[in-house]
Structures are given as structure tokens and as C-alpha cells.
Design a protein around this motif. Structure first.
Motif, PDB file in Angstrom:
ATOM      1  N   THR A 300     -10.212   4.500  -0.726  1.00 41.76           N
ATOM      2  CA  THR A 300     -10.330   5.759  -1.462  1.00 41.76           C
ATOM      3  C   THR A 300     -11.377   5.690  -2.558  1.00 41.76           C
ATOM      4  N   ARG A 301     -11.802   4.491  -2.885  1.00 42.74           N
ATOM      5  CA  ARG A 301     -12.889   4.416  -3.848  1.00 42.74           C
ATOM      6  C   ARG A 301     -14.171   4.989  -3.279  1.00 42.74           C
ATOM      7  N   CYS A 302     -14.286   4.913  -1.962  1.00 42.36           N
ATOM      8  CA  CYS A 302     -15.570   5.272  -1.371  1.00 42.36           C
ATOM      9  C   CYS A 302     -15.580   6.653  -0.746  1.00 42.36           C
ATOM     10  N   THR A 303     -14.469   7.330  -0.812  1.00 38.59           N
ATOM     11  CA  THR A 303     -14.419   8.567  -0.038  1.00 38.59           C
ATOM     12  C   THR A 303     -14.801   9.780  -0.857  1.00 38.59           C
ATOM     13  N   LYS A 304     -15.640   9.570  -1.815  1.00 39.84           N
ATOM     14  CA  LYS A 304     -15.940  10.697  -2.686  1.00 39.84           C
ATOM     15  C   LYS A 304     -16.568  11.845  -1.915  1.00 39.84           C
ATOM     16  N   ASN A 305     -17.365  11.487  -0.899  1.00 39.41           N
ATOM     17  CA  ASN A 305     -18.075  12.547  -0.197  1.00 39.41           C
ATOM     18  C   ASN A 305     -17.314  13.083   0.982  1.00 39.41           C
ATOM     19  N   LEU A 306     -16.119  12.566   1.162  1.00 33.64           N
ATOM     20  CA  LEU A 306     -15.395  12.960   2.355  1.00 33.64           C
ATOM     21  C   LEU A 306     -14.058  13.552   1.957  1.00 33.64           C
ATOM     22  N   GLN A 307     -14.078  14.422   0.984  1.00 38.25           N
ATOM     23  CA  GLN A 307     -12.815  14.841   0.406  1.00 38.25           C
ATOM     24  C   GLN A 307     -11.947  15.628   1.348  1.00 38.25           C
ATOM     25  N   ILE A 308     -12.526  16.104   2.422  1.00 40.99           N
ATOM     26  CA  ILE A 308     -11.691  16.873   3.338  1.00 40.99           C
ATOM     27  C   ILE A 308     -10.738  15.969   4.078  1.00 40.99           C
ATOM     28  N   ILE A 309     -11.229  14.822   4.536  1.00 38.25           N
ATOM     29  CA  ILE A 309     -10.369  13.955   5.339  1.00 38.25           C
ATOM     30  C   ILE A 309      -9.661  12.930   4.469  1.00 38.25           C
ATOM     31  N   GLU A 310     -10.059  12.862   3.217  1.00 35.49           N
ATOM     32  CA  GLU A 310      -9.487  11.852   2.324  1.00 35.49           C
ATOM     33  C   GLU A 310      -7.979  11.720   2.435  1.00 35.49           C
ATOM     34  N   PRO A 311      -7.237  12.829   2.379  1.00 37.51           N
ATOM     35  CA  PRO A 311      -5.780  12.687   2.446  1.00 37.51           C
ATOM     36  C   PRO A 311      -5.317  12.003   3.717  1.00 37.51           C
ATOM     37  N   GLY A 312      -6.047  12.224   4.788  1.00 39.31           N
ATOM     38  CA  GLY A 312      -5.613  11.659   6.048  1.00 39.31           C
ATOM     39  C   GLY A 312      -5.562  10.153   6.030  1.00 39.31           C
ATOM     40  N   PHE A 313      -6.450   9.560   5.232  1.00 35.66           N
ATOM     41  CA  PHE A 313      -6.502   8.101   5.208  1.00 35.66           C
ATOM     42  C   PHE A 313      -5.192   7.491   4.772  1.00 35.66           C
ATOM     43  N   ILE A 314      -4.562   8.174   3.816  1.00 35.25           N
ATOM     44  CA  ILE A 314      -3.294   7.631   3.324  1.00 35.25           C
ATOM     45  C   ILE A 314      -2.333   7.442   4.483  1.00 35.25           C
ATOM     46  N   PHE A 315      -2.197   8.509   5.244  1.00 41.86           N
ATOM     47  CA  PHE A 315      -1.197   8.462   6.310  1.00 41.86           C
ATOM     48  C   PHE A 315      -1.563   7.448   7.368  1.00 41.86           C
ATOM     49  N   VAL A 316      -2.832   7.457   7.718  1.00 40.76           N
ATOM     50  CA  VAL A 316      -3.246   6.577   8.799  1.00 40.76           C
ATOM     51  C   VAL A 316      -3.073   5.114   8.413  1.00 40.76           C
ATOM     52  N   VAL A 317      -3.563   4.765   7.224  1.00 44.97           N
ATOM     53  CA  VAL A 317      -3.501   3.360   6.835  1.00 44.97           C
ATOM     54  C   VAL A 317      -2.062   2.909   6.615  1.00 44.97           C
ATOM     55  N   TYR A 319       0.568   4.078   8.067  1.00 41.66           N
ATOM     56  CA  TYR A 319       1.217   3.936   9.364  1.00 41.66           C
ATOM     57  C   TYR A 319       0.777   2.643  10.035  1.00 41.66           C
ATOM     58  N   LEU A 320      -0.504   2.302   9.849  1.00 44.10           N
ATOM     59  CA  LEU A 320      -0.972   1.041  10.394  1.00 44.10           C
ATOM     60  C   LEU A 320      -0.227  -0.127   9.801  1.00 44.10           C
ATOM     61  N   SER A 321       0.072  -0.040   8.517  1.00 46.60           N
ATOM     62  CA  SER A 321       0.814  -1.149   7.906  1.00 46.60           C
ATOM     63  C   SER A 321       2.181  -1.271   8.550  1.00 46.60           C
ATOM     64  N   TYR A 322       2.793  -0.135   8.807  1.00 43.42           N
ATOM     65  CA  TYR A 322       4.103  -0.131   9.468  1.00 43.42           C
ATOM     66  C   TYR A 322       4.002  -0.805  10.825  1.00 43.42           C
ATOM     67  N   LEU A 323       3.014  -0.377  11.599  1.00 44.08           N
ATOM     68  CA  LEU A 323       2.891  -0.903  12.951  1.00 44.08           C
ATOM     69  C   LEU A 323       2.500  -2.368  12.953  1.00 44.08           C
ATOM     70  N   THR A 324       1.650  -2.749  12.027  1.00 48.36           N
ATOM     71  CA  THR A 324       1.246  -4.144  11.971  1.00 48.36           C
ATOM     72  C   THR A 324       2.436  -5.041  11.698  1.00 48.36           C
ATOM     73  N   ALA A 325       3.244  -4.626  10.734  1.00 47.92           N
ATOM     74  CA  ALA A 325       4.428  -5.430  10.430  1.00 47.92           C
ATOM     75  C   ALA A 325       5.349  -5.481  11.639  1.00 47.92           C
ATOM     76  N   GLU A 326       5.463  -4.372  12.306  1.00 47.96           N
ATOM     77  CA  GLU A 326       6.306  -4.323  13.489  1.00 47.96           C
ATOM     78  C   GLU A 326       5.772  -5.266  14.549  1.00 47.96           C
ATOM     79  N   MET A 327       4.460  -5.285  14.666  1.00 49.67           N
ATOM     80  CA  MET A 327       3.824  -6.130  15.669  1.00 49.67           C
ATOM     81  C   MET A 327       4.102  -7.601  15.398  1.00 49.67           C
ATOM     82  N   LEU A 328       4.086  -7.953  14.112  1.00 47.47           N
ATOM     83  CA  LEU A 328       4.304  -9.349  13.762  1.00 47.47           C
ATOM     84  C   LEU A 328       5.782  -9.669  13.586  1.00 47.47           C
TER      85      LEU A 328
END
Lengths: 817, 195
Positions: A300-317, A319-328
Motif C-alpha cells: 500500500t505504500r506504492c499504490t498511490k496511483n492506483l487508488q481505484i484498486i487499492e482496496p482490493g489488495f487488502i482482500f486479496v493479500v 486471503y492469500l495469507s489464509y490459503l498459504t497457512a492452510e497449505m502449510l
């Protein structure tokens, strides 16, 4: 909506919908389809089968004429069903909320389950098979993560971490106790013969105990949020429910593995491995969460120019943490919890305001929606006679043991904890805590995951789990509120704080910190302070944007309420006056002011809302155009208007400008509401001011004169406590609610914009002195004081600004000598 | 008790302090060692400079006022009894103390006494009222530099307006108590003293 006077039509509607598609599904499918394709192979088969059927249909059945439209059910079957189910669940919730009286008495979760029963009954009637039971995969992958993320993201961190000890004790020891006690007791009773003939051994009982031990965050949230207990109680139960997943997962997997291995292979080595696996799973999961939180913050430090999709990153990342932990095979709930907990501060600081809002609302939608779906399906899944295996002893005793051991566990642990806590947990709170050990979807999901082959009595266990869930959610949920009221549990006070309370709260913080320093205690605050300093020096520069030093608007709601109250009285006053100077007012801040509250004032002045809402904010509507508009007066005399607005600002000003103590603020967590940065320039200011006042009081006693001193600015950056890093671009003036600070631009002190680059501190009218020493070298005070004659060493060669010369010296704190 | 220059803490003194403040034996000894470590002059009393030597207090906005609170009216030195008496305000309120015996005086760490401590931080001239000026002084200490005097004045006015009930444009102790009745003073003004 007065259309539906009774639930009957609504239910009828739902019934018709479910019947319709059940029939259509039945007619046009080749094999039962479960919701959300719980099983990939399964769905692969069905869709594969369908497509081949379709292709075969297209290829084999030679079309004789061009079809204008075709029935393409198979084409859309899966997404259609999913969406339709989501819609149905949310419609149920909608229907529920039409009857407010109902939701006050009975918690929403209980009502949703009951509706689920009804729906399940309908489906069973249509299909003779429970085609839409809640599949564990759906639950764990698509429904649970967002709820946990919502919980973690809006977790009141200070409260959470300051009670972390108690929470961990409850989560770990409490859960293990629950699991072991329930399992062993059931086994004991089984041996005693009260359960008749069952094909279970001790390990399976332990497994069963472990899956029932988990207090469910979803259920706890759903019930406690409506009951509004005080925040310490809430955080204890809620924090426990989040963290005990680590224990539950381990216990479940360990017992599962033991069941597979067989009782004879259990030896000390296996048990030690079990304990080690607990540590690994719990800490590994948390670590993964933290790692992903760091990634997210950096992102989020770098997404200054992408403010439209910025919120999406929260959810995606996340969720990835959830799945990664599940995977391991680590604890995924812990991972996503800590991801949310750790990233919230940095992400909120880095993202644009609109993105923060988007994330907030989107998360609430997802979390609330998922919760609804879970409860409805918990109801639906019950209507499956296959799992209706009744064993009086087993079921009733399970319920009893779950309840009793929870009570015992809570009371014993609290007794132990109270010896170390500053504020002991009261008996009443303990009662609520034990009563609030609700089981929910997690227990059910784990039960469904049981292997039928290994565990012969899976259906019995499933049935029992469901009954326990219903018992806790429905019965305990319904009686929770009356119990709380009856026992007079200290409720969370929702009242707004008046100014002196706010001031005093902050003063208390300062006082406590000072007393701790004086008495040399290393308390909570010391640790917290150490952590804060560490975090400021190392973590924050890494994870937060340099420009993200905005002070967040805390207690915006309080300010809003106050403003609203004032606005109402203000407008009422104006109405009395009956003047129409509205249009001629060139203080358009008032109009922006009114527009903001247009929605709120709508019931008082119905027409203004329509008038203002569809106008451009800077367009001043002329009330004379509207003949039905009540005459609103904003031409109260200038002074009063400014005073009013000034008063409205008082709270806000105080809030934003009060120095933070070396502790942080407390939050209050709520699923339906949202609410909250530290400036070490403050430290410099405070230090300067303190030194100055000490010097002045010293001077005034020694020389009987108070002089206007200017001291040479020195390299003040090295405050030995290490909490100064210079920040350029102090945009403190950018407080983001222009509607409420109409005077802000003209009133911003001219000196604050031209902040001294060396310090980043805006000198106030009062800050006329610069102190040449740092707190670490206080011993130099002594020689300086002795030399009363050498005043010129204190004089500054060059003055910072000319403004300060005009101001008389101020003695901020009257130290009596 | 006068300013006795005793470097050792005697048993009977510990007992007296224990009775007066409610601290335990080990707490008192621990705090005594802290007292002596602060007492650079080694004369058994602390002066203001001794307190000011603590670096963290310099960056605490209310630091000087709190230091002031240790010193009784008009005096410049505080002995160990006084030190403990002030610190006793911050002991957590224990359960068995909640049932106050009506015969004895209120313990130092009762809610009222805690609030009195806080009140005295504002009310320097000890007239039992927080006037607008006194409030302004404290506000100025606790607030950043970006607020102008005018704004601060309006905040002070507003604060007084909210709390003042008898219209004398100042906050008396009773009004102070009343307006803070919803605040959890017991928790906010207690620290855990190590044994």
C-alpha cells in the motif's frame, strides 16, 4: 415497508422460489449438485458431464431448425445456484429486519437458523435429499475467511494486546481443558454404559471433544455485539474465540492422526510431537499472518496511483495469507487474524481516505453477508434425516459437559488470572464469559470433515454437534441479553464524552505515565512505550508512507453528534428569527455544513434535504425558489455564528491537538460501526515548553525578572530517548473535514505552514525559546543555573520569525516557589 | 513527621506507612530504594530538582505539575512519607477496600481521593475551583502548538460550560466529580506496584 404485515407471504415467496428451482434443478440435472461445488472432482464431473451432454446434445441431436432461444440451464447452473442461494439468505435477513421487535428479543443468528430449518424442510420436501447442506470446503474457504478478516482488521489493538495474557490463557489452557475434559468424561460415561452400544474408542472421544472445544468467533460476535457488554469482557471472549483456533486445529489434527494410527502406536514420542506441532501450528500461522501484513503494508505504500484498486489488495493479500497457512497445514484463522491486526494501522495510514472507506464497507458487507449465509445453512443442514441419530445419553451428556466444563474452566482460570491483573475480572463478567462460550460453524465444519470410514459414529457426532451448536446459539443467545440485564453487567457506555472527560482522560494517561516514571515501575506502560518507540523508529518508516502523518479523525462520531445537536438548535433558532439571509451569506461553510447534515435534518426540515442533495455543493440554493420551504435563517449575527461554529470546532480541535500520551487510545469494536497516529514533534514541543518554564521559574526566583529569552537553536534532534525522527512536510494543516472547519484556512496560524525545516516543529506564539540541551544531559542544568550573569549565552543571534517578537512572554505553568 | 534525615528505613516507619497508605512491606522497601536513588543529595528528602532529573518527566506535558503535587503546600522538600502518600493515590482499589469501614478515614486510593489528586493538578491556588485561567493553563500544556489562543480560549469556555452547574464560570470539585462519574477512574488512575 408496510407491505408485509405477516411473515407468511414472505415465506411463501421463498418457498416458491426454492421449490421452483429445486424442481428445475431436478429435472435438468444428471447428478446432485452441491452448493459452491464443494468437491472439485464432483463439480468437474457434473459440469464435464453436462458439457458433454450438451455437446453431445448439440452434435448428436441434429437440429432441424434454427432455435431462437434455448434453455441453457446447464450452462449457468453452478453460478446461478450460488448466487440464488446468497440472495435467498440475504432475503431472509431482510425479512427478519422488517420485524424489529423480533430482533430485539431474539438474536439474529438464532432467527437465521430457524429460517434455515424452514428452508431445509422445503428442500427436503422437494428433493428427498439434503442437497444443500453446508459443505466444509465452502465454509472454510469461502465463508469463514472474510469474517475473521473483518474481526482482525477492526480489532481494537490496544485492548487486544493489553489483555493478551488473559486471552492466551483462556484460549490455550481453556480450550485444552474443554477438549480433554469433555472427551474423557464422555468416555467415562460410555464405559459406565449410559450410552448403550456405540462403536467408539477413547481416541475418537478425544477427537470429538477437541472439535467441540472451539468457541466460535462468528457466534460470539453475533450475540455479543447485540448485547453490548463492556469492552474488556468482549475482548476476552472474542480474543479467546479467535486465538483458540490454533489449539483446536492442532488438537483436531493430532487426534485425527492418532485415530488413524490406532491406539497402540501412541507413545511418548507421538505425544511430544503433538505438543511441538501445537507450537509450530500456532506460531507458524501467526508468523505467516504477520509476514503477509508486512507485505500488504509495503504494497500500500506504492499504490498511490492506483487508488481505484487499492482496496482490493487488502482482500486479496489477506486471503492469500489464509490459503498459504492452510497449505502449510498451519492455523489459517490465526494467520488471517494477525494479518488484519498487524496491517490495519499502516494500511489505513497509507491508503487514500476513499480507499479506507471502501475497505471498511466492503469488509462489513462480506463479513455480515457470510455470517448470514453460515447461519442459514447451519439450519438447513440439520434437516437431513440421515444424520438424525439419536442417542439420549450421548447427546444430553455432551451438552451438559460442554456447559459445565466451560463454567469450571472459566472460573478457575479467572481466579488464577485475577491474582495478576490490575483490574480483576468480576464474578458477573465471569458468568457471562462462561455463558458466552458459543459453538458454531467451526465445530460443525470440523465434524463434517470427520472420516466416515474411520469413525463409525460420524452421524451421531454430527447430530450432537449440531445440537450443541443450536443449544448454544439459540438458547444461550436468546437468554444472554436478559441475563446480562439481570446481572447488571457493566455495559459499554455509548454516551459521548464531553470535553472535560476527553481532556481528563488524556490527563490521566499523562499522569499515569509520569507516576510510573517517578516510581520506577516497569509496568505495562513501560513495555508498551518501548514497543511504541521501537515501532516508530524502525517499523513505521518501513511500512508507512512518509506523507502519511495525518492525524486520523478519532471520535468523528462524537464531533458529528455534537455538531448535529448544535446544528439542530441553530436552525431552530434561525427558524424563529424567520430571516431569509441564507442566500446572501457569503460564508458558504454554513451551507456545506447544512448539506452534510441535510440527510439528518431531513425529518426536521423535509424540504431542505431534497433541495440540497441534488445540488452541486458549491451552488447556493435560494430558498425563495421553494415556496414550501420553511424559512430558514442563517443570519444570526456574525459573532454568534462564529461562536457556534467555533464551539463545534472545540471538540474537534481538542481532539486533534491534544498531545498523545505515551499510551495509545482505546477503541471500541463493533461489527456495525467503525472508528482511529503519533507525532514526535509533540515530544519536542513538550520538552521545550517544560524546560522553558523551569528556566523561567528559576530565573524569576533568582533574578526577580522574567525576560523574553531567545536561545540558540541547536541540534535538538538527538533526544536521548530516541523518539525523534525528523519528518519533513508537516501537513498538520490537512485535517480532512473541510465541512466542519470552515475557519481552518484563515485561522491556520501563518507560522505553522512555514515549518522550520531543521525541526519540523512549528513554533507557536509561545515557543520563543529554544533549549540548547537535551534531556539526557540534564546535569548541565546545574552549571547553567549558577551562572546567572551570563545571559548573553542565551541570546539568539538570528530570530526564527518576526511574529514572535510581538508576543509577550507567557508563563504557561505557574510553578509556585 | 519532620524532615528527619534517616537513610535507613525503620520497621515502625514501615508499619506506619503501611497503615496509612496500604502498600505492602515489599512494595514499601522497593519504593524506598527508588526514593534513595532519586535522592542525589542524600539528605532523606527529595527536592524538585531531583524529580526534574528524571528525563521522561521532561517530555511529559503535565510533568512539572505532577512533580508539584508531591510537595505539600509551600514546601520545597518531600520526605519519604510524603512521597509514599502521593504514590498511594495510585494504588488499585482492592475488593476488600470497597467496603469502606465507616469509622476510619477514606483510604488514599479511594475514587474521591484520586479525583482530588487530579483536581489539584488544575487548581493551583487551592481555592477548590478550577477557574478559566487555570483551565487554560493546563489546556495550553496539553495541546499542540497549532492551536491559537483564541481557539484554546473557546475550548476552555466550552469545557467549563459543559461542566459548570451553578453558573459561577468555574468548576468546583463536586462538579468535577459529577462530570467524571461515568469515567472509570479506578482503572485510569491506578498502576500496578511491583512487590
Amino acid at each position: 415497508m408496510k407491505l408485509l404485515r405477516s411473515p407468511a407471504p414472505a415465506l411463501l415467496l421463498l418457498g416458491l422460489i426454492s421449490r421452483a428451482w429445486a424442481i428445475s434443478v431436478r429435472n435438468s440435472r444428471s447428478s446432485p449438485v452441491t452448493v459452491a461445488a464443494a468437491d472439485t472432482t464432483h463439480s468437474g464431473n457434473s459440469t464435464g458431464g453436462n458439457t458433454t451432454a450438451e455437446n453431445g446434445g448439440h452434435g448428436a441431436a441434429a437440429i432441424t431448425t434454427l432455435p431462437i432461444v434455448t434453455w441453457k440451464w446447464h450452462h449457468v447452473e453452478l453460478p446461478y445456484l450460488i448466487t440464488l442461494w446468497v440472495l435467498v439468505c440475504w432475503l431472509v435477513k431482510l425479512v427478519l429486519h422488517l420485524y424489529k421487535r423480533l430482533t430485539i428479543e431474539i438474536p439474529e443468528s438464532a432467527m437465521l437458523i430457524l429460517f434455515g430449518f424452514i428452508l431445509g424442510g422445503m428442500i427436503w420436501g422437494a428433493d428427498k435429499a439434503q442437497t444443500f447442506a453446508l459443505q466444509p470446503r465452502t465454509f472454510f474457504f469461502f465463508l469463514l475467511p472474510q469474517i475473521i478478516l473483518d474481526a482482525g482488521y477492526f480489532m481494537p489493538n490496544k485492548l487486544f494486546f493489553s489483555n493478551m495474557g488473559a486471552i492466551l490463557i483462556f484460549a490455550i489452557i481453556g480450550t485444552v481443558w474443554n477438549a480433554v475434559a469433555v472427551g474423557l468424561s464422555l468416555y467415562g460415561v460410555y464405559l459406565g454404559g449410559a450410552m448403550g452400544n456405540l462403536d467408539i474408542d477413547i481416541l475418537q472421544f478425544m477427537l470429538f471433544g477437541s472439535l467441540l472445544s472451539a468457541v466460535d468467533p462468528v457466534a460470539v460476535l453475533a450475540v455479543f455485539e447485540e448485547v453490548h457488554v463492556n469492552e474488556v469482557l468482549f475482548i476476552l471472549v472474542f480474543g479467546e474465540s479467535l486465538l483458540n483456533d490454533g489449539v483446536t486445529v492442532v488438537l483436531y489434527n493430532v487426534c485425527d492422526a492418532f485415530v488413524s494410527l490406532g491406539a497402540d502406536k501412541i507413545n511418548a514420542a507421538e505425544i511430544i510431537k503433538g505438543i511441538v506441532s501445537f507450537l509450530v501450528v500456532a506460531f507458524g500461522g501467526s508468523l505467516i499472518g504477520v509476514v503477509f501484513a508486512i507485505l500488504l503494508s509495503l504494497l500500500t505504500r506504492c499504490t498511490k496511483n492506483l487508488q481505484i484498486i487499492e482496496p482490493g489488495f487488502i482482500f486479496v493479500v489477506s486471503y492469500l495469507s489464509y490459503l498459504t497457512a492452510e497449505m502449510l497445514s498451519l492455523s489459517s484463522i490465526l494467520a488471517i487474524t494477525f494479518c488484519g491486526v498487524c496491517c490495519q494501522k499502516y494500511v489505513n495510514a497509507n491508503m487514500a481516505e476513499s480507499s479506507v472507506t471502501t475497505v471498511k464497507y466492503a469488509m462489513k458487507v462480506l463479513a455480515n453477508g457470510s455470517e448470514t449465509i453460515i447461519f442459514v445453512f447451519l439450519g438447513i443442514s440439520a434437516i437431513d434425516p440421515n444424520i438424525w441419530v439419536w442417542n439420549t445419553g450421548f447427546i444430553l451428556l455432551t451438552v451438559l459437559f460442554v456447559l459445565v466444563y466451560r463454567i469450571i474452566g472459566v472460573f478457575v482460570l479467572t481466579w488464577m488470572l485475577n491474582r495478576y491483573r490490575l483490574i480483576p475480572i468480576e464474578i458477573i463478567d465471569q458468568v457471562i464469559m462462561s455463558y458466552g462460550g458459543l459453538r458454531g460453524g467451526v465445530a460443525y465444519g470440523l465434524a463434517v470433515l470427520l472420516d466416515q470410514a474411520k469413525i463409525k459414529e460420524k452421524n451421531l457426532m454430527l447430530c450432537t454437534t449440531l445440537i450443541v451448536v443450536y443449544f448454544t446459539v439459540i438458547l444461550q443467545g436468546v437468554t444472554m441479553k436478559p441475563l446480562v440485564t439481570w446481572l447488571k453487567v457493566k455495559r459499554s457506555s455509548k454516551s459521548e464524552l464531553c470535553l472535560i472527560e476527553k481532556l481528563q482522560n488524556r490527563a490521566f494517561d499523562h499522569i499515569l505515565v509520569a507516576i510510573e516514571d517517578i516510581s520506577g515501575q516497569i509496568g505495562h506502560n513501560y513495555m508498551r512505550e518501548k514497543w511504541n518507540k521501537f515501532e516508530e523508529r524502525f517499523i513505521r518508516p518501513l511500512l508507512m508512507k512518509t506523507s502519511a502523518r495525518k492525524s486520523q479523525d478519532q471520535l468523528f462520531n462524537v464531533f458529528h453528534q455534537l455538531n448535529l445537536k448544535d446544528a439542530i438548535s441553530y436552525v431552530a433558532e434561525g427558524e424563529r428569527c424567520g430571516s431569509l439571509d441564507f442566500a446572501r451569506s457569503d460564508n458558504d461553510a454554513n451551507l456545506v455544513f447544512k448539506k452534510k447534515f441535510g440527510a439528518d435534518l431531513s425529518d426536521i426540515i423535509p424540504d431542505i434535504n431534497s433541495d440540497l442533495s441534488d445540488k452541486d455543493p458549491y451552488d447556493i440554493p435560494l430558498p425563495s425558489r421553494e415556496n414550501s420551504l420553511p424559512s430558514v435563517c442563517l443570519d444570526v449575527e456574525e459573532e454568534m455564528r462564529r461562536k457556534e461554529v467555533g464551539d463545534n470546532n472545540a471538540h474537534h480541535l481538542l481532539q486533534t491537538h491534544l498531545y498523545k500520551a505515551r499510551k495509545q487510545h482505546r477503541h471500541r469494536y463493533s461489527r456495525k460501526e467503525t472508528g482511529v497516529n503519533k507525532d514526535e514533534n509533540e515530544v519536542q514541543e513538550i520538552f521545550q515548553r517544560t524546560m522553558r518554564s523551569r528556566l523561567e521559574s528559576f530565573k524569576s526566583t533568582k533574578m526577580g525578572v522574567s525576560q523574553n529569552k531567545k536561545l540558540k537553536p541547536s541540534k535538538k534532534d538527538q533526544v536521548s530517548n530516541g523518539n525523534v525522527t525528523n519528518h519533513t512536510g508537516d501537513d498538520e494543516g490537512g485535517i480532512e473535514n473541510p465541512a466542519f472547519m470552515p475557519d481552518a484556512p484563515p485561522q491556520t496560524p501563518p507560522w505553522s505552514s512555514s515549518a522550520q525545516a531543521e525541526y519540523g516543529v512549528a513554533p507557536s506564539q509561545m515557543a520563543q525559546l529554544r533549549i540548547p540541551w537535551s534531556p539526557g544531559n540534564l546535569h548541565r542544568l546545574a552549571p547553567l543555573r549558577i551562572s546567572t550573569r551570563s545571559n548573553d549565552s542565551f541570546l539568539l543571534a538570528d530570530r526564527p520569525t518576526t511574529e514572535e517578537e510581538q508576543q509577550p512572554p507567557n508563563q504557561p505553568c505557574g510553578m509556585k516557589k | 513527621m519532620g524532615s528527619r534525615a534517616s537513610t535507613l528505613l525503620r520497621e515502625e516507619e514501615i508499619e506506619e506507612i503501611k497503615k496509612e497508605t496500604g502498600f505492602s512491606h515489599s512494595q514499601i522497601t522497593r519504593l524506598y530504594s527508588r526514593f534513595t536513588s532519586l535522592d542525589k543529595g542524600e539528605n532523606g528528602t527529595l527536592s524538585r530538582e531531583d524529580f526534574q532529573r528524571i528525563p521522561e518527566l521532561a517530555i511529559n506535558p503535565l510533568g512539572d505539575r505532577i512533580i508539584n503535587a508531591f510537595f505539600p503546600e509551600g514546601e520545597d522538600q518531600v520526605n519519604f512519607r510524603g512521597f509514599m502518600r502521593t504514590l498511594a493515590h495510585f494504588r488499585p482499589i482492592e475488593d476488600n477496600e470497597k467496603n469502606k469501614d465507616p469509622s476510619g478515614t477514606e483510604p488514599l486510593n479511594s475514587r474521591t481521593n484520586k479525583l482530588l489528586f487530579a483536581f489539584r493538578l488544575y487548581d493551583l491556588d487551592r481555592d477548590d475551583k478550577i477557574s478559566r485561567d487555570e483551565l487554560l493553563q493546563v489546556l495550553r500544556m496539553m495541546v499542540g502548538v497549532n492551536i491559537s489562543d483564541e481557539q484554546l480560549g473557546s475550548i476552555a469556555d466550552r469545557t467549563i460550560q459543559e461542566a459548570d452547574q451553578n453558573g459561577d464560570n468555574s468548576i468546583s470539585f463536586n462538579e468535577f466529580i459529577k462530570v467524571l462519574e461515568k469515567v472509570d477512574v479506578e482503572q485510569k488512575m491506578s498502576i500496578r506496584f511491583l512487590h
